[in-house]
Motif scaffolding. Structure first.
Motif, PDB file in Angstrom:
ATOM      1  N   VAL A   1       0.827  -1.209   0.000  1.00  0.00           N
ATOM      2  CA  VAL A   1       0.000   0.000   0.000  1.00  0.00           C
ATOM      3  C   VAL A   1       0.861   1.259   0.000  1.00  0.00           C
ATOM      4  CG1 VAL A   1      -1.813   1.257   1.238  1.00  0.00           C
ATOM      5  CG2 VAL A   1      -1.885  -1.246   1.109  1.00  0.00           C
ATOM      6  N   GLU A   2       1.796   1.340   0.948  1.00  0.00           N
ATOM      7  CA  GLU A   2       2.723   2.466   0.972  1.00  0.00           C
ATOM      8  C   GLU A   2       3.848   2.165   1.956  1.00  0.00           C
ATOM      9  OE1 GLU A   2       0.564   5.850   3.402  1.00  0.00           O
ATOM     10  OE2 GLU A   2      -0.918   4.841   2.146  1.00  0.00           O
ATOM     11  N   ALA A   3       4.809   3.074   2.038  1.00  0.00           N
ATOM     12  CA  ALA A   3       5.931   2.907   2.969  1.00  0.00           C
ATOM     13  C   ALA A   3       6.479   4.290   3.293  1.00  0.00           C
ATOM     14  CB  ALA A   3       7.030   2.038   2.345  1.00  0.00           C
ATOM     15  N   PHE A   4       7.035   4.407   4.484  1.00  0.00           N
ATOM     16  CA  PHE A   4       7.645   5.693   4.845  1.00  0.00           C
ATOM     17  C   PHE A   4       8.772   5.504   5.858  1.00  0.00           C
ATOM     18  CE2 PHE A   4       3.890   5.105   7.535  1.00  0.00           C
ATOM     19  CZ  PHE A   4       4.328   5.420   8.815  1.00  0.00           C
ATOM     20  N   ALA A   5       9.699   6.455   5.824  1.00  0.00           N
ATOM     21  CA  ALA A   5      10.747   6.543   6.843  1.00  0.00           C
ATOM     22  C   ALA A   5      10.253   7.492   7.918  1.00  0.00           C
ATOM     23  CB  ALA A   5      12.033   7.067   6.234  1.00  0.00           C
ATOM     24  N   ALA A   6      10.654   7.239   9.167  1.00  0.00           N
ATOM     25  CA  ALA A   6      10.181   8.060  10.285  1.00  0.00           C
ATOM     26  C   ALA A   6      11.332   8.370  11.224  1.00  0.00           C
ATOM     27  CB  ALA A   6       9.079   7.320  11.047  1.00  0.00           C
ATOM     28  N   GLY A   7      11.591   9.658  11.413  1.00  0.00           N
ATOM     29  CA  GLY A   7      12.653  10.075  12.321  1.00  0.00           C
ATOM     30  C   GLY A   7      12.617  11.585  12.470  1.00  0.00           C
ATOM     31  N   THR A   8      13.450  12.122  13.361  1.00  0.00           N
ATOM     32  CA  THR A   8      13.392  13.564  13.575  1.00  0.00           C
ATOM     33  C   THR A   8      13.885  14.318  12.343  1.00  0.00           C
ATOM     34  OG1 THR A   8      13.598  13.326  15.952  1.00  0.00           O
ATOM     35  CG2 THR A   8      14.260  15.436  15.026  1.00  0.00           C
ATOM     36  N   ALA A   9      14.987  13.876  11.761  1.00  0.00           N
ATOM     37  CA  ALA A   9      15.549  14.601  10.614  1.00  0.00           C
ATOM     38  C   ALA A   9      14.657  14.462   9.384  1.00  0.00           C
ATOM     39  CB  ALA A   9      16.956  14.098  10.311  1.00  0.00           C
ATOM     40  N   PHE A  10      14.230  13.229   9.059  1.00  0.00           N
ATOM     41  CA  PHE A  10      13.415  12.992   7.864  1.00  0.00           C
ATOM     42  C   PHE A  10      11.907  13.131   8.137  1.00  0.00           C
ATOM     43  CE2 PHE A  10      17.370  11.512   6.250  1.00  0.00           C
ATOM     44  CZ  PHE A  10      17.258  11.566   4.868  1.00  0.00           C
ATOM     45  N   PHE A  11      11.553  13.328   9.384  1.00  0.00           N
ATOM     46  CA  PHE A  11      10.156  13.432   9.836  1.00  0.00           C
ATOM     47  C   PHE A  11       9.394  12.206   9.299  1.00  0.00           C
ATOM     48  CE2 PHE A  11       6.030  16.143   9.858  1.00  0.00           C
ATOM     49  CZ  PHE A  11       5.671  15.565  11.051  1.00  0.00           C
ATOM     50  N   ILE A  12       8.311  12.406   8.568  1.00  0.00           N
ATOM     51  CA  ILE A  12       7.594  11.279   7.966  1.00  0.00           C
ATOM     52  C   ILE A  12       7.825  11.421   6.458  1.00  0.00           C
ATOM     53  CG2 ILE A  12       5.370  10.122   7.650  1.00  0.00           C
ATOM     54  CD1 ILE A  12       6.018  10.247  10.576  1.00  0.00           C
ATOM     55  N   CYS A  13       8.665  10.569   5.893  1.00  0.00           N
ATOM     56  CA  CYS A  13       9.118  10.760   4.511  1.00  0.00           C
ATOM     57  C   CYS A  13       8.656   9.587   3.637  1.00  0.00           C
ATOM     58  CB  CYS A  13      10.641  10.868   4.511  1.00  0.00           C
ATOM     59  SG  CYS A  13      11.336  11.168   2.892  1.00  0.00           S
ATOM     60  N   PRO A  14       7.794   9.861   2.657  1.00  0.00           N
ATOM     61  CA  PRO A  14       7.264   8.783   1.811  1.00  0.00           C
ATOM     62  C   PRO A  14       8.384   8.078   1.042  1.00  0.00           C
ATOM     63  CG  PRO A  14       6.122  10.877   1.407  1.00  0.00           C
ATOM     64  CD  PRO A  14       7.309  11.183   2.249  1.00  0.00           C
ATOM     65  N   VAL A  15       8.316   6.755   0.994  1.00  0.00           N
ATOM     66  CA  VAL A  15       9.287   5.958   0.248  1.00  0.00           C
ATOM     67  C   VAL A  15       8.606   5.453  -1.030  1.00  0.00           C
ATOM     68  CG1 VAL A  15      10.628   3.811   0.264  1.00  0.00           C
ATOM     69  CG2 VAL A  15      10.596   5.288   2.290  1.00  0.00           C
ATOM     70  N   SER A  16       9.269   5.662  -2.157  1.00  0.00           N
ATOM     71  CA  SER A  16       8.650   5.327  -3.446  1.00  0.00           C
ATOM     72  C   SER A  16       9.259   4.093  -4.094  1.00  0.00           C
ATOM     73  CB  SER A  16       8.796   6.506  -4.409  1.00  0.00           C
ATOM     74  OG  SER A  16      10.176   6.818  -4.571  1.00  0.00           O
ATOM     75  N   GLN A  17      10.458   3.719  -3.676  1.00  0.00           N
ATOM     76  CA  GLN A  17      11.149   2.629  -4.368  1.00  0.00           C
ATOM     77  C   GLN A  17      12.154   1.968  -3.434  1.00  0.00           C
ATOM     78  OE1 GLN A  17      13.328   3.931  -7.840  1.00  0.00           O
ATOM     79  NE2 GLN A  17      14.310   1.949  -8.132  1.00  0.00           N
ATOM     80  N   ILE A  18      12.288   0.659  -3.569  1.00  0.00           N
ATOM     81  CA  ILE A  18      13.368  -0.066  -2.895  1.00  0.00           C
ATOM     82  C   ILE A  18      14.055  -0.929  -3.942  1.00  0.00           C
ATOM     83  CG2 ILE A  18      14.005  -1.730  -1.104  1.00  0.00           C
ATOM     84  CD1 ILE A  18      11.298  -1.063   0.277  1.00  0.00           C
ATOM     85  N   ARG A  19      15.372  -0.784  -4.070  1.00  0.00           N
ATOM     86  CA  ARG A  19      16.117  -1.730  -4.911  1.00  0.00           C
ATOM     87  C   ARG A  19      16.808  -2.752  -4.009  1.00  0.00           C
ATOM     88  NH1 ARG A  19      19.636   0.171  -9.779  1.00  0.00           N
ATOM     89  NH2 ARG A  19      17.497   0.507 -10.489  1.00  0.00           N
ATOM     90  N   HIS A  20      16.490  -4.008  -4.274  1.00  0.00           N
ATOM     91  CA  HIS A  20      17.118  -5.095  -3.520  1.00  0.00           C
ATOM     92  C   HIS A  20      17.716  -6.066  -4.528  1.00  0.00           C
ATOM     93  CE1 HIS A  20      17.953  -8.141  -0.597  1.00  0.00           C
ATOM     94  NE2 HIS A  20      17.114  -8.998  -1.133  1.00  0.00           N
ATOM     95  N   ARG A  21      19.053  -6.122  -4.560  1.00  0.00           N
ATOM     96  CA  ARG A  21      19.751  -6.936  -5.562  1.00  0.00           C
ATOM     97  C   ARG A  21      19.242  -6.555  -6.944  1.00  0.00           C
ATOM     98  NH1 ARG A  21      20.450 -12.490  -1.939  1.00  0.00           N
ATOM     99  NH2 ARG A  21      21.042 -11.309  -0.089  1.00  0.00           N
ATOM    100  N   ASP A  22      18.703  -7.488  -7.701  1.00  0.00           N
ATOM    101  CA  ASP A  22      18.256  -7.105  -9.043  1.00  0.00           C
ATOM    102  C   ASP A  22      16.742  -6.874  -9.115  1.00  0.00           C
ATOM    103  OD1 ASP A  22      17.723  -9.689  -8.538  1.00  0.00           O
ATOM    104  OD2 ASP A  22      18.669 -10.521 -10.332  1.00  0.00           O
ATOM    105  N   THR A  23      16.121  -6.676  -7.953  1.00  0.00           N
ATOM    106  CA  THR A  23      14.678  -6.448  -7.929  1.00  0.00           C
ATOM    107  C   THR A  23      14.373  -4.997  -7.573  1.00  0.00           C
ATOM    108  OG1 THR A  23      14.318  -8.709  -7.193  1.00  0.00           O
ATOM    109  CG2 THR A  23      12.514  -7.156  -6.807  1.00  0.00           C
ATOM    110  N   ASP A  24      13.463  -4.381  -8.312  1.00  0.00           N
ATOM    111  CA  ASP A  24      12.977  -3.053  -7.948  1.00  0.00           C
ATOM    112  C   ASP A  24      11.554  -3.157  -7.433  1.00  0.00           C
ATOM    113  OD1 ASP A  24      14.735  -0.798  -8.176  1.00  0.00           O
ATOM    114  OD2 ASP A  24      14.955  -1.339 -10.294  1.00  0.00           O
ATOM    115  N   ILE A  25      11.361  -2.647  -6.237  1.00  0.00           N
ATOM    116  CA  ILE A  25      10.027  -2.596  -5.651  1.00  0.00           C
ATOM    117  C   ILE A  25       9.526  -1.164  -5.835  1.00  0.00           C
ATOM    118  CG2 ILE A  25       8.665  -2.889  -3.550  1.00  0.00           C
ATOM    119  CD1 ILE A  25      11.035  -4.593  -2.471  1.00  0.00           C
ATOM    120  N   HIS A  26       8.451  -0.994  -6.590  1.00  0.00           N
ATOM    121  CA  HIS A  26       7.878   0.347  -6.755  1.00  0.00           C
ATOM    122  C   HIS A  26       6.687   0.463  -5.823  1.00  0.00           C
ATOM    123  CE1 HIS A  26      10.500   1.596  -9.973  1.00  0.00           C
ATOM    124  NE2 HIS A  26      10.404   0.368 -10.442  1.00  0.00           N
TER     125      HIS A  26
END
Lengths: 420, 420
Positions: free
Chosen positions: A355-380
């Protein structure tokens, strides 16, 4: 294991308790009469914010830059003042000083420069739309700072005294550096403790310095196409069971830079740190990481790594997201703190359950994640209306409202500002 | 894994090569003309010992203390001078300076104080019984320093230039601080690189400082009853596969102090760091660790942990012990670099096969180990004639002879001292 009377998993706690007890004893048992401070104790003095010595800077000497200009250079722009407090094993904590911002002087043999005897915190001060200045749950930062300080063999302090010092700095510099004419803006607060004893040799420092700065810090919560993550190279992991990934110590950061730079050269913003042969998802860069997916049974879940194996930081933002989502999304989304693997994320993507993903921390606050590359796989990862997933936006909105005073909430601690 | 064309285990090497290549390109490609240094390059300048700028201290201002007095305080006593060289991403390395020893000035936002962007080396200068001053294999320290520097995302340099700078410092301060009247004495040399960029945020520093000090350092190679080791608590391990245990970065040291202090409170000198559920023996404190035992087939073996899993430091002392023992004990003792567990040591003890054990490193030199406590088991290690096992003494004697010029050997690099 060291002590026979305690289970193995309590040993860090044991060591920390010993350290804390030694210092508390020092405070009251009167066995050490060499320091001669005047608070009625004859042992090392505790940190005491009420002793704050204030030396004002010339407030007309520096103008406040606009936020964008302040964040474009290669140097952090701090406010007019900082707070420092020195500690030694014999005298304890000196009276804290609030004084003009400026350089620190360290001997080349200072512990921190060789052995990474250092830890820090990061929190922000927010200028509300109601004109008031707030911190967000500073008590949690102060308590975590104490934990980090003990983990890295630096001196203990009452966390509420640290919180008072942070408030004192913002009370003075807030009105000028975060004026009421800039609602919706923030400053970044950085308390740190470093080992200053000028002696080479691998040992706990007998001298230390606490300092607190307030500065500009760029907004990182809305990268144009969302934050893109690259999983770590297999020969570089961030933290490990039995290590110190849960503590905000310098030793977690420097060693991560090489992998982060490699990822950036490939067009990614941060590393998604995996752990173990299973590839458990832990942190995104120096932020916590959340995934929203539909489970195989069709249930909406907001998943994040657990705290119990001590691999990840117990983030204040993470904790607040978990609490708010549990309260306000009850019945709609289940918040789950558990180990989950990158393969589960890949599978959810393939099956259209992501559905969605986000990073959470003081510096990045709540930051939407759009893509993850893992080895030869791209997760959109879906971004909903283009800039953020819907749940990411909801959580971010709730947090923003508390931080900037649109919602009156106990987590927003109002700073009693000095009149100028 | 990040690059598809390289095996996973080469990724740190890949990242380091990228970093090195970027800097080498900067040196020659002429794309950056902002720094204006005068060496014919228009990119960042390489570290160049031939540019050394010398500013002498008042040599009459400080007397040289005797060795015992110099090591009793809580502050390391350094010689009259130190060497510094500043680096920035745009200008490269400044001309190194040899100047009076004194404090460093850092902004509170300096990278090293927050993110442990720091690494160091340790080596000694030895005043020989033939009156000459020697370093011991300084080329190995300089090369390892480069590796550590790159691992922690600090700038590269030609290791031979670092070696020249170390020699320059000893050439100047050696005659006064390690006079010919003190044969058999040493000084401790500490090169370090730290990230100095005054900018908060988890990123590779764009400014750094190399510095080298020479100081007194207590003798730790002959504790009265031998060195007593305590195995680490199960919830605190030193290094891990995929980490940075092989690099001499600050991040390996600060986090180890808590366990070391616990062990000291129980009467032990250092932690024997075990790894994994098998309990592989890795390092003793911040030294390498050797065990001499009879194998089950009765063969004499000198065993130490291997380098290939990158858990342990590739110690100069360790490497020298391995080389000398292989050469000089051939046919008598087999030197074995392999993984071995604490249970194997316990078993050898129970079966009467344990011969001796020692820690090996620059600070502890060759230090006999007399005891290991592991959980509720005490391993008592033979100490031969009371102060050391026979092989420990042999190896130590060979090394001492090379260091202090009793044996002329290519590992002993003579310093060309300035006449005073």
């Amino acid at each position: 294991m060291l002590p026979q009377e305690r289970p193995a998993e309590d040993l860090i706690a044991t060591a920390m308790e010993h350290k804390m007890a030694a210092q508390n004893n020092g405070k009251t048992n009167g066995t050490n009469g060499t320091n001669g401070h005047a608070n009625g104790h004859s042992g090392p003095a505790p940190l005491d914010a009420s002793k704050l010595i204030v030396t004002l800077a010339d407030l007309t000497a520096r103008a406040v830059p606009d936020e964008v200009a302040a964040c474009t250079g290669t140097e952090t722009i701090c406010t007019d003042h900082m707070i420092t407090a020195a500690w030694s094993a014999t005298a304890g904590w000196s009276a804290p000083e609030l004084k003009p911002y400026g350089p620190l002087t360290l001997m080349p043999t200072a512990s921190v420069l060789h052995y990474a005897t250092e830890c820090f915190e990061g929190l922000k001060a927010y200028r509300g739309h109601d004109g008031r200045l707030r911190l967000f749950r500073p008590d949690l930062n102060a308590k975590r700072m104490l934990m980090s300080t003990l983990r890295i063999s630096l001196p203990s302090f009452p966390p509420e005294e640290l919180e008072k010092l942070i408030l004192a700095l913002m009370a003075l510099d807030g009105p000028k550096w975060l004026p009421a004419s800039r609602p919706g803006s923030y400053l970044y607060l950085r308390p740190a403790v470093i080992g200053t004893q000028p002696q080479l040799g691998v040992q706990a420092p007998r001298e230390a310095l606490l300092f607190i700065t307030a500065s500009f810090m760029p907004r990182m919560d809305a990268p144009p196409q969302g934050l893109k993550l690259h999983t770590n190279p297999e020969d570089m992991i961030r933290a490990w069971v039995g290590g110190f990934g849960y503590a905000k110590v310098g030793a977690n950061y420097g060693p991560s830079l090489l992998a982060t730079n490699e990822a950036r050269e490939r067009g990614f913003g941060q590393i998604l740190w995996l752990y173990g042969p299973e590839g458990f998802c832990t942190e995104a860069g120096a932020s916590n990481f959340f995934v929203v997916w539909r489970s195989k049974t069709g249930r909406l879940e907001m998943v994040t790594a657990p705290l119990d194996d001590k691999l990840i930081l117990d983030g204040v933002t993470r904790r607040s997201v978990v609490q708010l989502a549990r309260e306000r999304l009850a019945g709609e989304v289940e918040v789950v703190e558990r180990k989950y693997t990158i393969d589960e994320v890949v599978e959810a993507d393939k099956e259209g359950r992501l559905v969605e993903a986000f990073a959470a921390g003081t510096a990045f606050f709540i930051c939407p994640v759009s893509q993850i590359r893992h080895r030869d796989t791209d997760i959109h990862i879906p971004m909903g209306k283009g800039s953020s997933g819907a749940y990411t936006a909801k959580v971010k909105g709730w947090m923003t409202d508390i931080m900037y005073g649109n919602e009156q909430h106990p987590w927003g601690v109002v700073v009693d500002e000095k009149k100028q």
